[in-house]
Design an enzyme around this catalytic site. Structure first.
Site, PDB file in Angstrom:
ATOM      1  CD  GLU A  60      34.758  43.199  34.428  1.00  0.00           C
ATOM      2  OE1 GLU A  60      35.870  43.771  34.411  1.00  0.00           O
ATOM      3  OE2 GLU A  60      34.131  42.959  35.485  1.00  0.00           O
ATOM      4  CG  HIS A 129      44.722  39.515  35.269  1.00  0.00           C
ATOM      5  ND1 HIS A 129      44.698  38.923  36.499  1.00  0.00           N
ATOM      6  CD2 HIS A 129      43.982  40.657  35.358  1.00  0.00           C
ATOM      7  CE1 HIS A 129      43.988  39.683  37.326  1.00  0.00           C
ATOM      8  NE2 HIS A 129      43.533  40.724  36.661  1.00  0.00           N
TER       9      HIS A 129
END
Length: 324
Positions: A60, A129
């Protein structure tokens, strides 16, 4: 009008803007030949090629760092983070660099970039998540924050975000990807900072975002059958926030309910409640009520996740009880 799912609307919006503007580039994990882990980018790699649709490593920080550099040098990048939870991995770049650098350089450097991400629960992915993190982004000066609830808004608001001169965090509620709706033909561009009134009523205003919008509408329909008439507002954009539409509904109805997927503590509805309390205090006929997820990590078990997230039943029951 075309009938598209929310996942198809994402690809349609990106394709529309990439055809229009050669400076738009797209990067993220598995967005190329794989068509995206949620199949939101199908066809883009085939049409625009590897120079403009770039698969990245599972990093990321690398994705957001590359997008930041691309924006600084004149491109208009779209960066995808697979799950919004992973903003935590690259938060320094988002909150301390991208959000602040235009201000700190007195406008000498700009960041016309979009960070897209699958947000929220309902898909049984568990606590790491499934978080709804729109309030994380909302609190950072310099970021615009958008969270649509239907295919037409995804196309229009994503196009507007890509064209915007400022960094935009664009949240796509993952449990909505399969829902279908009409999208206008041809080029479709909406306006950031505008809420939508989906239903009008005189007894209460229900303000919702993303996946909570269809639930709020369904609850309002149930309540209408019992004689309680509700205005339902889709916030769509948290920054900029359309306070005029929201406060007008609060003044007209005298009641405000927010329906929030994010955990209760410091959720976006608390800010709206604060604004409404300041601006519409003498118009209120009762306390402002927030309907939220509890302040807990979201469970992955089906029945527990469903219990934690605001449901149609909980929304209707809360409004009914509050209205006496």
């Amino acid at each position: 009008m075309a009938q598209l799912t929310c996942r198809e609307a994402v690809a349609a919006a990106i394709a529309q803007e990439m055809r229009r503007d050669p400076s738009v580039v797209f990067l993220g994990e598995d967005i190329g030949a794989a068509g995206g882990v949620f199949k939101t980018t199908v066809g883009l790699f085939e049409e625009f090629g590897p120079d403009r649709v770039r698969d990245t490593p599972i990093s990321e920080q690398a994705i957001i760092g590359a997008a930041m550099g691309a924006a600084m040098t004149g491109l208009r990048p779209i960066a995808e983070l697979m799950f919004s939870d992973f903003f935590a991995v690259c938060w320094d770049l988002v909150a301390n660099e991208i959000a602040k650098s235009r201000y700190m350089t007195n406008g000498q450097v700009s960041f016309p970039l979009v960070i897209r991400s699958a947000n929220g629960g309902g898909a049984r992915f568990g606590a790491q998540h499934s978080q709804a993190i729109e309030n994380w982004a909302m609190m950072i000066p310099g970021l615009k924050v958008v969270a649509p609830s239907n295919p037409a808004d995804i196309v229009g608001l994503l196009a507007a975000s890509i064209r915007d001169p400022d960094p935009v965090v664009f949240f796509e509620q993952k449990s909505l990807y399969g829902t279908r709706g009409e999208v206008p033909d041809g080029e479709h561009v909406d306006a950031l900072g505008t809420a939508k009134v989906l239903r009008e009523g005189g007894d209460a205003a229900i303000v919702a975002l993303a996946a909570m919008v269809p639930r709020a509408v369904a609850a309002a329909e149930r309540l209408a059958a019992e004689g309680i008439s509700c205005t339902v507002i889709d916030v769509r954009s948290l920054v900029p926030l359309d306070t005029r539409t929201i406060l007008s509904a609060v003044s007209e109805t005298g009641r405000l309910f927010t329906v929030e997927e994010n955990p209760r503590l410091c959720g976006w509805g608390a800010e709206i409640a604060s604004i409404a309390g300041e601006e519409c205090f003498y118009d209120l006929d009762g306390p402002i009520v927030r309907i939220t997820t509890p302040h807990i990590p979201l469970p992955s078990a089906d029945n527990l996740e469903d219990l934690a997230l605001p449901s149609v039943e909980r929304i209707a029951d809360t409004v009914r009880a509050s209205m006496g």
